[in-house]
Motif scaffolding. Structure first.
Motif, PDB file in Angstrom:
ATOM      1  N   LEU A  32      -5.573  -5.118  -7.613  1.00 22.10           N
ATOM      2  CA  LEU A  32      -5.051  -3.754  -7.534  1.00 22.10           C
ATOM      3  C   LEU A  32      -6.204  -2.790  -7.275  1.00 22.10           C
ATOM      4  CD1 LEU A  32      -2.834  -1.509  -8.118  1.00 22.10           C
ATOM      5  CD2 LEU A  32      -3.669  -1.574 -10.454  1.00 22.10           C
ATOM      6  N   THR A  33      -6.051  -1.946  -6.286  1.00 25.06           N
ATOM      7  CA  THR A  33      -7.070  -0.938  -5.997  1.00 25.06           C
ATOM      8  C   THR A  33      -6.410   0.434  -5.992  1.00 25.06           C
ATOM      9  OG1 THR A  33      -8.088  -2.554  -4.539  1.00 25.06           O
ATOM     10  CG2 THR A  33      -8.933  -0.316  -4.432  1.00 25.06           C
ATOM     11  N   SER A  68       0.845  -1.188   0.000  1.00 23.79           N
ATOM     12  CA  SER A  68       0.000   0.000   0.000  1.00 23.79           C
ATOM     13  C   SER A  68       0.880   1.237   0.000  1.00 23.79           C
ATOM     14  CB  SER A  68      -0.891  -0.022   1.242  1.00 23.79           C
ATOM     15  OG  SER A  68      -1.617   1.179   1.326  1.00 23.79           O
ATOM     16  N   ALA A  86       1.967  -7.555 -14.713  1.00 28.10           N
ATOM     17  CA  ALA A  86       2.228  -6.199 -14.242  1.00 28.10           C
ATOM     18  C   ALA A  86       3.695  -5.885 -14.435  1.00 28.10           C
ATOM     19  CB  ALA A  86       1.857  -6.069 -12.767  1.00 28.10           C
ATOM     20  N   VAL A 112      -2.679   3.594  -3.499  1.00 27.57           N
ATOM     21  CA  VAL A 112      -2.606   2.426  -4.365  1.00 27.57           C
ATOM     22  C   VAL A 112      -2.382   1.202  -3.486  1.00 27.57           C
ATOM     23  CG1 VAL A 112      -1.443   1.408  -6.344  1.00 27.57           C
ATOM     24  CG2 VAL A 112      -1.549   3.894  -6.109  1.00 27.57           C
ATOM     25  N   THR A 113      -3.212   0.178  -3.664  1.00 26.71           N
ATOM     26  CA  THR A 113      -3.105  -1.024  -2.843  1.00 26.71           C
ATOM     27  C   THR A 113      -3.043  -2.258  -3.725  1.00 26.71           C
ATOM     28  OG1 THR A 113      -4.487   0.072  -1.187  1.00 26.71           O
ATOM     29  CG2 THR A 113      -4.173  -2.291  -0.931  1.00 26.71           C
ATOM     30  N   VAL A 114      -2.116  -3.160  -3.411  1.00 25.74           N
ATOM     31  CA  VAL A 114      -2.074  -4.472  -4.058  1.00 25.74           C
ATOM     32  C   VAL A 114      -2.240  -5.499  -2.952  1.00 25.74           C
ATOM     33  CG1 VAL A 114      -0.653  -6.123  -5.310  1.00 25.74           C
ATOM     34  CG2 VAL A 114      -0.559  -3.697  -5.907  1.00 25.74           C
ATOM     35  N   ARG A 166     -10.584  -0.621  -9.515  1.00 27.64           N
ATOM     36  CA  ARG A 166     -10.056  -1.907  -9.021  1.00 27.64           C
ATOM     37  C   ARG A 166      -9.919  -2.897 -10.163  1.00 27.64           C
ATOM     38  NH1 ARG A 166     -12.448  -4.598  -3.790  1.00 27.64           N
ATOM     39  NH2 ARG A 166     -10.792  -3.360  -2.859  1.00 27.64           N
ATOM     40  N   ALA A 211       5.255  -3.292  -6.094  1.00 25.41           N
ATOM     41  CA  ALA A 211       3.822  -3.501  -6.351  1.00 25.41           C
ATOM     42  C   ALA A 211       3.622  -4.453  -7.515  1.00 25.41           C
ATOM     43  CB  ALA A 211       3.156  -2.162  -6.634  1.00 25.41           C
ATOM     44  N   VAL A 237      -0.434  -2.324 -15.479  1.00 24.06           N
ATOM     45  CA  VAL A 237      -1.052  -3.635 -15.375  1.00 24.06           C
ATOM     46  C   VAL A 237      -1.735  -3.957 -16.693  1.00 24.06           C
ATOM     47  CG1 VAL A 237      -2.727  -5.046 -14.150  1.00 24.06           C
ATOM     48  CG2 VAL A 237      -1.426  -3.306 -12.927  1.00 24.06           C
ATOM     49  N   LEU A 251       1.948  -8.129  -7.357  1.00 24.61           N
ATOM     50  CA  LEU A 251       0.740  -8.368  -8.145  1.00 24.61           C
ATOM     51  C   LEU A 251       0.918  -9.601  -9.045  1.00 24.61           C
ATOM     52  CD1 LEU A 251      -2.041  -7.185  -8.450  1.00 24.61           C
ATOM     53  CD2 LEU A 251      -1.211  -5.740 -10.291  1.00 24.61           C
TER      54      LEU A 251
END
Lengths: 118, 319
Positions: B227-228, B168, B249, B220-222, B240, B305, B287, B309
Protein backbone atom coordinates in the motif's frame (compact mmCIF):
# COMPACT_ATOMS: atom_id res chain seq x y z
CA UNK A 1 -9.81 2.09 -9.85
CA UNK A 2 -8.68 -1.47 -10.44
CA UNK A 3 -6.25 -2.46 -13.19
CA UNK A 4 -5.71 -6.14 -13.88
CA UNK A 5 -3.66 -7.52 -16.72
CA UNK A 6 -2.58 -11.02 -17.71
CA UNK A 7 0.80 -11.04 -19.50
CA UNK A 8 0.05 -14.58 -20.69
CA UNK A 9 -3.11 -13.50 -22.53
CA UNK A 10 -3.17 -13.07 -26.31
CA UNK A 11 -4.69 -9.60 -25.92
CA UNK A 12 -1.98 -6.88 -26.00
CA UNK A 13 -1.26 -5.43 -22.54
CA UNK A 14 -2.10 -1.89 -23.67
CA UNK A 15 -5.54 -3.07 -24.78
CA UNK A 16 -6.03 -4.87 -21.47
CA UNK A 17 -5.27 -1.64 -19.61
CA UNK A 18 -7.70 0.30 -21.82
CA UNK A 19 -10.34 -2.38 -21.18
CA UNK A 20 -9.90 -1.91 -17.40
CA UNK A 21 -10.65 1.81 -17.68
CA UNK A 22 -13.63 1.20 -19.95
CA UNK A 23 -14.99 -1.44 -17.57
CA UNK A 24 -14.50 0.74 -14.50
CA UNK A 25 -16.23 3.64 -16.21
CA UNK A 26 -19.11 1.40 -17.31
CA UNK A 27 -19.70 -0.15 -13.89
CA UNK A 28 -19.31 3.14 -12.01
CA UNK A 29 -16.11 2.36 -10.06
CA UNK A 30 -14.48 5.22 -11.98
CA UNK A 31 -16.27 8.52 -12.34
CA UNK A 32 -16.26 11.07 -15.18
CA UNK A 33 -13.61 13.71 -14.45
CA UNK A 34 -11.49 11.32 -12.38
CA UNK A 35 -7.74 11.47 -12.83
CA UNK A 36 -6.02 8.27 -13.91
CA UNK A 37 -2.65 7.37 -12.39
CA UNK A 38 0.32 8.76 -14.29
CA UNK A 39 1.56 6.36 -16.97
CA UNK A 40 4.94 5.86 -15.30
CA UNK A 41 3.31 5.16 -11.98
CA UNK A 42 0.86 2.61 -13.41
CA UNK A 43 3.70 0.96 -15.33
CA UNK A 44 5.65 0.59 -12.05
CA UNK A 45 2.55 -0.78 -10.34
CA UNK A 46 1.89 -3.48 -12.89
CA UNK A 47 5.53 -4.14 -13.80
CA UNK A 48 5.00 -3.31 -17.48
CA UNK A 49 6.72 -0.92 -19.84
CA UNK A 50 5.63 2.71 -19.65
CA UNK A 51 5.06 2.72 -23.45
CA UNK A 52 2.58 -0.12 -23.02
CA UNK A 53 0.54 2.00 -20.63
CA UNK A 54 0.79 5.00 -22.93
CA UNK A 55 -0.47 2.84 -25.83
CA UNK A 56 -3.50 1.94 -23.73
CA UNK A 57 -4.10 5.58 -22.76
CA UNK A 58 -3.70 6.64 -26.40
CA UNK A 59 -6.36 4.15 -27.44
CA UNK A 60 -8.75 5.49 -24.79
CA UNK A 61 -8.12 9.00 -26.04
CA UNK A 62 -8.96 7.95 -29.62
CA UNK A 63 -12.19 6.47 -28.29
CA UNK A 64 -13.03 9.82 -26.69
CA UNK A 65 -13.01 8.39 -23.16
CA UNK A 66 -10.04 10.24 -21.68
CA UNK A 67 -8.21 13.50 -22.19
CA UNK A 68 -4.42 13.50 -22.23
CA UNK A 69 -2.83 16.76 -21.20
CA UNK A 70 0.85 17.47 -21.05
CA UNK A 71 1.90 17.81 -17.44
CA UNK A 72 -1.58 17.13 -16.11
CA UNK A 73 -1.78 13.45 -16.90
CA UNK A 74 -4.82 11.50 -18.02
CA UNK A 75 -8.33 12.56 -17.09
CA UNK A 76 -11.55 10.65 -17.74
CA UNK A 77 -13.70 12.98 -19.84
CA UNK A 78 -16.11 14.90 -17.63
CA UNK A 79 -19.82 14.65 -18.39
CA UNK A 80 -22.63 12.25 -17.56
CA UNK A 81 -22.47 10.43 -20.90
CA UNK A 82 -18.95 9.04 -20.41
CA UNK A 83 -20.11 5.71 -18.87
CA UNK A 84 -22.57 5.11 -21.72
CA UNK A 85 -19.89 5.92 -24.23
CA UNK A 86 -17.56 3.42 -22.54
CA UNK A 87 -20.25 0.73 -22.78
CA UNK A 88 -20.80 1.53 -26.47
CA UNK A 89 -17.08 1.29 -27.23
CA UNK A 90 -16.87 -2.04 -25.39
CA UNK A 91 -19.75 -3.45 -27.44
CA UNK A 92 -18.21 -2.21 -30.66
CA UNK A 93 -14.93 -3.93 -29.82
CA UNK A 94 -16.79 -7.13 -29.03
CA UNK A 95 -18.57 -6.91 -32.35
CA UNK A 96 -15.28 -6.34 -34.17
CA UNK A 97 -13.69 -9.33 -32.43
CA UNK A 98 -16.70 -11.47 -33.37
CA UNK A 99 -16.44 -10.36 -36.99
CA UNK A 100 -12.78 -11.42 -37.07
CA UNK A 101 -13.71 -14.80 -35.66
CA UNK A 102 -16.30 -15.20 -38.42
CA UNK A 103 -13.57 -14.49 -40.95
CA UNK A 104 -14.92 -11.12 -42.13
CA UNK A 105 -12.39 -8.71 -43.60
CA UNK A 106 -12.11 -5.21 -42.11
CA UNK A 107 -13.79 -3.81 -45.20
CA UNK A 108 -16.74 -6.20 -44.87
CA UNK A 109 -17.12 -5.32 -41.20
CA UNK A 110 -17.11 -1.59 -41.93
CA UNK A 111 -19.70 -2.10 -44.70
CA UNK A 112 -21.82 -3.99 -42.20
CA UNK A 113 -21.45 -1.19 -39.65
CA UNK A 114 -22.40 1.39 -42.27
CA UNK A 115 -25.47 -0.64 -43.23
CA UNK A 116 -26.60 -0.80 -39.60
CA UNK A 117 -26.41 2.98 -39.46
CA UNK A 118 -29.19 2.88 -42.03
CA UNK B 1 -10.52 -0.29 16.93
CA UNK B 2 -13.06 0.72 19.51
CA UNK B 3 -15.10 3.65 20.69
CA UNK B 4 -14.77 5.27 24.09
CA UNK B 5 -16.96 3.36 26.48
CA UNK B 6 -19.69 5.18 28.46
CA UNK B 7 -17.75 4.36 31.63
CA UNK B 8 -14.60 6.03 30.34
CA UNK B 9 -16.57 9.09 29.29
CA UNK B 10 -18.27 9.25 32.69
CA UNK B 11 -14.90 9.04 34.48
CA UNK B 12 -13.59 11.86 32.29
CA UNK B 13 -16.65 14.04 32.93
CA UNK B 14 -16.69 13.42 36.69
CA UNK B 15 -13.81 15.75 37.75
CA UNK B 16 -15.30 18.60 35.71
CA UNK B 17 -18.78 18.08 37.14
CA UNK B 18 -17.39 18.10 40.70
CA UNK B 19 -15.12 21.08 40.03
CA UNK B 20 -17.94 23.05 38.44
CA UNK B 21 -20.32 22.25 41.30
CA UNK B 22 -17.79 23.21 44.01
CA UNK B 23 -16.80 26.35 42.12
CA UNK B 24 -20.41 27.51 41.59
CA UNK B 25 -21.30 26.89 45.25
CA UNK B 26 -18.25 28.88 46.42
CA UNK B 27 -19.06 31.64 43.95
CA UNK B 28 -22.68 31.82 45.14
CA UNK B 29 -21.65 31.95 48.81
CA UNK B 30 -19.13 34.75 48.23
CA UNK B 31 -20.87 36.60 45.39
CA UNK B 32 -21.76 39.67 47.48
CA UNK B 33 -18.14 40.02 48.62
CA UNK B 34 -16.86 40.20 45.03
CA UNK B 35 -16.21 43.65 43.48
CA UNK B 36 -18.12 44.73 40.33
CA UNK B 37 -14.90 44.43 38.35
CA UNK B 38 -12.49 41.58 38.96
CA UNK B 39 -8.77 41.51 38.29
CA UNK B 40 -8.36 38.57 35.94
CA UNK B 41 -4.91 38.93 34.45
CA UNK B 42 -1.68 39.58 36.27
CA UNK B 43 1.61 41.05 35.15
CA UNK B 44 4.96 39.35 35.55
CA UNK B 45 6.18 41.78 38.24
CA UNK B 46 4.87 40.75 41.63
CA UNK B 47 1.65 39.43 40.11
CA UNK B 48 0.10 42.91 39.94
CA UNK B 49 -3.25 43.01 38.08
CA UNK B 50 -3.20 44.30 34.49
CA UNK B 51 -6.40 42.83 33.02
CA UNK B 52 -9.98 43.18 34.30
CA UNK B 53 -13.39 41.59 33.73
CA UNK B 54 -16.88 42.49 34.95
CA UNK B 55 -18.39 40.27 37.65
CA UNK B 56 -21.20 38.85 35.48
CA UNK B 57 -18.91 38.32 32.51
CA UNK B 58 -16.37 36.63 34.76
CA UNK B 59 -19.00 34.21 36.07
CA UNK B 60 -20.15 33.38 32.54
CA UNK B 61 -16.65 33.00 31.10
CA UNK B 62 -15.31 30.86 33.94
CA UNK B 63 -18.37 28.59 33.92
CA UNK B 64 -18.17 28.33 30.13
CA UNK B 65 -14.47 27.49 30.33
CA UNK B 66 -15.09 24.59 32.72
CA UNK B 67 -18.02 23.35 30.61
CA UNK B 68 -16.03 23.53 27.36
CA UNK B 69 -12.97 21.79 28.84
CA UNK B 70 -15.22 19.15 30.38
CA UNK B 71 -17.11 18.57 27.12
CA UNK B 72 -13.87 18.37 25.14
CA UNK B 73 -12.30 15.82 27.47
CA UNK B 74 -15.51 13.78 27.73
CA UNK B 75 -15.82 13.64 23.96
CA UNK B 76 -12.21 12.96 23.04
CA UNK B 77 -10.85 11.03 26.04
CA UNK B 78 -8.90 7.78 25.47
CA UNK B 79 -8.10 5.18 28.06
CA UNK B 80 -4.47 6.32 28.19
CA UNK B 81 -5.31 9.99 28.65
CA UNK B 82 -7.92 9.82 31.41
CA UNK B 83 -5.38 11.23 33.89
CA UNK B 84 -5.22 14.37 31.72
CA UNK B 85 -8.93 15.07 32.26
CA UNK B 86 -8.43 14.94 36.02
CA UNK B 87 -5.28 17.05 35.94
CA UNK B 88 -6.94 19.67 33.71
CA UNK B 89 -10.03 19.87 35.92
CA UNK B 90 -7.86 20.24 39.04
CA UNK B 91 -5.57 22.86 37.54
CA UNK B 92 -8.39 25.00 36.14
CA UNK B 93 -10.60 24.64 39.21
CA UNK B 94 -7.88 25.62 41.69
CA UNK B 95 -6.81 28.62 39.58
CA UNK B 96 -10.39 29.88 39.36
CA UNK B 97 -11.07 29.44 43.08
CA UNK B 98 -7.80 31.19 44.03
CA UNK B 99 -8.60 33.99 41.59
CA UNK B 100 -11.94 34.53 43.29
CA UNK B 101 -10.25 34.45 46.71
CA UNK B 102 -7.70 37.11 45.66
CA UNK B 103 -10.53 39.36 44.51
CA UNK B 104 -12.64 39.04 47.69
CA UNK B 105 -13.46 42.40 49.34
CA UNK B 106 -11.24 44.26 46.87
CA UNK B 107 -12.07 47.96 46.66
CA UNK B 108 -9.68 48.72 43.81
CA UNK B 109 -9.15 45.83 41.41
CA UNK B 110 -5.90 47.44 40.19
CA UNK B 111 -4.43 46.81 43.65
CA UNK B 112 -5.24 43.10 43.59
CA UNK B 113 -2.23 40.85 43.27
CA UNK B 114 -2.05 37.17 42.65
CA UNK B 115 1.05 35.45 44.06
CA UNK B 116 2.98 33.05 41.88
CA UNK B 117 2.34 30.38 44.51
CA UNK B 118 -1.20 30.14 43.03
CA UNK B 119 0.32 28.48 39.97
CA UNK B 120 2.41 26.16 42.11
CA UNK B 121 -0.65 25.22 44.14
CA UNK B 122 -2.68 24.58 40.97
CA UNK B 123 0.15 22.52 39.52
CA UNK B 124 0.40 20.40 42.65
CA UNK B 125 -3.35 19.80 42.65
CA UNK B 126 -3.18 18.88 38.98
CA UNK B 127 -0.43 16.37 39.72
CA UNK B 128 -2.40 14.80 42.58
CA UNK B 129 -5.64 14.59 40.60
CA UNK B 130 -3.73 13.35 37.58
CA UNK B 131 -2.43 10.50 39.71
CA UNK B 132 -5.96 9.79 40.93
CA UNK B 133 -7.23 9.75 37.35
CA UNK B 134 -4.39 7.46 36.35
CA UNK B 135 -5.36 5.12 39.17
CA UNK B 136 -8.97 5.13 37.98
CA UNK B 137 -7.86 4.00 34.52
CA UNK B 138 -7.91 0.42 35.78
CA UNK B 139 -11.69 0.67 36.10
CA UNK B 140 -11.86 0.97 32.32
CA UNK B 141 -11.48 -2.26 30.36
CA UNK B 142 -8.43 -2.43 28.14
CA UNK B 143 -8.77 -1.88 24.38
CA UNK B 144 -10.06 -4.94 22.59
CA UNK B 145 -8.00 -5.88 19.57
CA UNK B 146 -9.71 -4.81 16.35
CA UNK B 147 -12.25 -7.34 15.18
CA UNK B 148 -12.56 -8.39 11.58
CA UNK B 149 -9.24 -7.10 10.32
CA UNK B 150 -7.57 -10.50 10.36
CA UNK B 151 -7.09 -12.20 7.01
CA UNK B 152 -9.70 -15.01 7.27
CA UNK B 153 -12.97 -13.07 6.96
CA UNK B 154 -11.60 -10.01 5.19
CA UNK B 155 -12.69 -9.19 1.63
CA UNK B 156 -10.85 -10.88 -1.28
CA UNK B 157 -10.54 -10.29 -4.96
CA UNK B 158 -10.20 -13.44 -7.07
CA UNK B 159 -7.14 -13.19 -9.32
CA UNK B 160 -5.98 -15.58 -12.01
CA UNK B 161 -2.63 -17.32 -11.42
CA UNK B 162 -0.72 -15.20 -13.93
CA UNK B 163 -2.76 -12.05 -13.45
CA UNK B 164 -1.12 -8.85 -12.24
CA UNK B 165 -3.34 -6.27 -10.56
CA UNK B 166 -3.00 -2.74 -9.24
CA UNK B 167 -5.50 -0.33 -7.74
CA UNK B 168 -5.07 3.40 -7.69
CA UNK B 169 -7.31 6.24 -6.65
CA UNK B 170 -6.92 9.93 -5.97
CA UNK B 171 -8.81 11.56 -3.13
CA UNK B 172 -8.89 15.13 -1.89
CA UNK B 173 -10.23 17.28 0.88
CA UNK B 174 -11.82 20.40 -0.55
CA UNK B 175 -11.78 22.44 2.73
CA UNK B 176 -8.11 21.59 3.36
CA UNK B 177 -7.24 22.48 -0.22
CA UNK B 178 -9.05 25.80 0.00
CA UNK B 179 -7.34 26.67 3.32
CA UNK B 180 -3.92 25.74 1.99
CA UNK B 181 -4.42 27.75 -1.21
CA UNK B 182 -5.60 30.75 0.82
CA UNK B 183 -2.53 30.50 3.06
CA UNK B 184 -0.27 30.32 0.00
CA UNK B 185 -2.01 33.26 -1.65
CA UNK B 186 -1.76 35.33 1.52
CA UNK B 187 2.01 34.84 1.77
CA UNK B 188 3.15 37.09 -1.12
CA UNK B 189 0.41 39.63 -0.34
CA UNK B 190 1.57 40.02 3.26
CA UNK B 191 5.26 39.99 2.28
CA UNK B 192 4.72 42.83 -0.20
CA UNK B 193 2.15 44.98 1.55
CA UNK B 194 2.88 44.80 5.29
CA UNK B 195 5.76 46.83 6.79
CA UNK B 196 8.89 44.93 7.76
CA UNK B 197 9.60 43.05 9.96
CA UNK B 198 5.91 42.18 10.49
CA UNK B 199 5.66 41.19 6.84
CA UNK B 200 7.93 38.21 7.58
CA UNK B 201 4.83 36.67 9.18
CA UNK B 202 3.77 36.15 5.58
CA UNK B 203 6.30 33.32 5.43
CA UNK B 204 3.95 31.50 7.80
CA UNK B 205 1.59 31.25 4.84
CA UNK B 206 4.18 29.16 3.01
CA UNK B 207 4.95 27.10 6.10
CA UNK B 208 1.25 26.25 6.50
CA UNK B 209 0.21 26.24 2.86
CA UNK B 210 2.80 23.97 1.26
CA UNK B 211 2.48 20.97 3.60
CA UNK B 212 -1.26 21.61 3.78
CA UNK B 213 -1.59 21.34 0.03
CA UNK B 214 0.65 18.27 -0.06
CA UNK B 215 -1.51 16.55 2.58
CA UNK B 216 -4.90 17.59 1.23
CA UNK B 217 -4.72 15.75 -2.09
CA UNK B 218 -3.45 12.20 -1.99
CA UNK B 219 -3.15 9.21 -4.28
CA UNK B 220 -3.63 5.77 -2.78
CA UNK B 221 -2.11 2.79 -4.59
CA UNK B 222 -2.32 -0.94 -3.90
CA UNK B 223 -0.04 -3.12 -6.00
CA UNK B 224 2.70 -5.78 -5.90
CA UNK B 225 4.72 -3.48 -3.60
CA UNK B 226 1.98 -3.06 -1.02
CA UNK B 227 0.00 0.00 0.00
CA UNK B 228 1.36 3.41 -0.95
CA UNK B 229 -0.19 6.72 0.04
CA UNK B 230 1.42 9.83 -1.25
CA UNK B 231 0.63 13.42 -2.03
CA UNK B 232 -1.09 13.70 -5.42
CA UNK B 233 1.19 16.65 -6.27
CA UNK B 234 4.61 15.26 -5.46
CA UNK B 235 6.31 11.91 -4.81
CA UNK B 236 6.82 12.98 -1.18
CA UNK B 237 5.52 12.94 1.53
CA UNK B 238 4.76 9.28 1.17
CA UNK B 239 3.68 6.39 3.41
CA UNK B 240 4.18 2.79 2.32
CA UNK B 241 3.31 -0.56 3.87
CA UNK B 242 5.11 -3.39 2.06
CA UNK B 243 3.10 -6.58 1.41
CA UNK B 244 5.05 -8.63 3.95
CA UNK B 245 3.98 -6.22 6.71
CA UNK B 246 0.28 -6.44 5.83
CA UNK B 247 -1.56 -8.64 8.32
CA UNK B 248 -4.98 -7.81 6.93
CA UNK B 249 -7.03 -5.05 5.39
CA UNK B 250 -10.62 -4.01 5.81
CA UNK B 251 -13.05 -1.16 5.25
CA UNK B 252 -14.66 1.09 7.82
CA UNK B 253 -17.08 3.92 7.56
CA UNK B 254 -15.70 6.84 9.59
CA UNK B 255 -18.07 9.68 10.41
CA UNK B 256 -16.87 13.04 11.66
CA UNK B 257 -17.26 12.05 15.32
CA UNK B 258 -15.21 8.90 14.77
CA UNK B 259 -12.49 10.87 12.97
CA UNK B 260 -12.25 13.25 15.94
CA UNK B 261 -12.38 10.50 18.55
CA UNK B 262 -9.87 8.17 16.91
CA UNK B 263 -7.54 10.55 15.12
CA UNK B 264 -8.23 13.90 16.80
CA UNK B 265 -8.64 15.69 13.48
CA UNK B 266 -7.68 15.65 9.82
CA UNK B 267 -4.35 15.39 8.08
CA UNK B 268 -1.51 12.98 8.81
CA UNK B 269 -2.29 11.73 12.33
CA UNK B 270 -0.08 9.57 14.50
CA UNK B 271 -1.83 8.12 17.56
CA UNK B 272 -0.88 5.48 20.14
CA UNK B 273 -2.01 2.43 18.17
CA UNK B 274 -2.75 3.78 14.74
CA UNK B 275 -1.62 6.13 12.06
CA UNK B 276 -4.07 7.80 9.74
CA UNK B 277 -3.90 9.86 6.61
CA UNK B 278 -7.34 11.37 6.98
CA UNK B 279 -8.49 13.90 4.40
CA UNK B 280 -12.25 13.60 4.97
CA UNK B 281 -14.93 11.45 6.57
CA UNK B 282 -16.42 8.38 4.92
CA UNK B 283 -15.09 5.15 3.47
CA UNK B 284 -11.74 4.26 5.01
CA UNK B 285 -9.20 1.61 4.15
CA UNK B 286 -7.81 0.18 7.40
CA UNK B 287 -4.66 -1.94 7.21
CA UNK B 288 -3.47 -3.97 10.16
CA UNK B 289 0.29 -4.30 10.15
CA UNK B 290 2.17 -7.33 11.42
CA UNK B 291 3.47 -5.10 14.24
CA UNK B 292 -0.16 -4.75 15.45
CA UNK B 293 -0.42 -1.09 14.49
CA UNK B 294 -3.17 0.11 12.22
CA UNK B 295 -2.86 2.38 9.24
CA UNK B 296 -5.97 4.12 7.96
CA UNK B 297 -6.57 6.24 4.90
CA UNK B 298 -9.86 7.74 3.78
CA UNK B 299 -10.47 6.88 0.14
CA UNK B 300 -13.50 6.07 -2.02
CA UNK B 301 -13.94 2.45 -3.19
CA UNK B 302 -11.82 1.27 -0.24
CA UNK B 303 -13.50 -2.15 -0.40
CA UNK B 304 -11.79 -3.01 -3.69
CA UNK B 305 -8.47 -1.76 -2.31
CA UNK B 306 -8.81 -3.88 0.85
CA UNK B 307 -9.80 -6.97 -1.15
CA UNK B 308 -6.85 -6.59 -3.52
CA UNK B 309 -4.43 -5.93 -0.66
CA UNK B 310 -5.56 -9.08 1.18
CA UNK B 311 -5.29 -11.17 -1.98
CA UNK B 312 -1.83 -9.81 -2.84
CA UNK B 313 -0.57 -10.22 0.73
CA UNK B 314 -1.74 -13.81 0.76
CA UNK B 315 -0.18 -14.54 -2.62
CA UNK B 316 3.04 -12.85 -1.50
CA UNK B 317 3.17 -15.12 1.56
CA UNK B 318 2.85 -18.24 -0.60
CA UNK B 319 5.64 -17.36 -3.01
Amino acid sequence: MLFRVDPASAVPLGDQIAACVRGALADGSAAPGERLPAARELADSLGVNVHTVLRGYQRLREEGLIELRRGRGALIVPGATAPDRARLVSRLREAAAEARELGLTDEEFLDLARTSLG
Amino acid sequence: MHRSTPRLRALAALPFVVTLAVYLVLLALRYDRLPDTLATHFGPEGGRADGFTGRTAFTAVSTGLLLALGAGWTFLVRRGSLWGAWATAGFTGVLLVLLVRDNLDATDPAQVDSPLTNLLFAGATAALLGLAGWGLTRLVPRDEPAAGTGLPDAPRLPLGAGEVAGWSRATASRPLTVLAVLALAAAPAVLLLAPRPASLLGLLGLVIGLPGLALARVRVTVDRRGLTVRSALAPRPRARIPLDEVAGANVRELDTAAVLAEFGGWGYRVRAHRTGWIVRAGETLVVRRSSGREFAVTVPDARTAAALLNTLAERHGKV
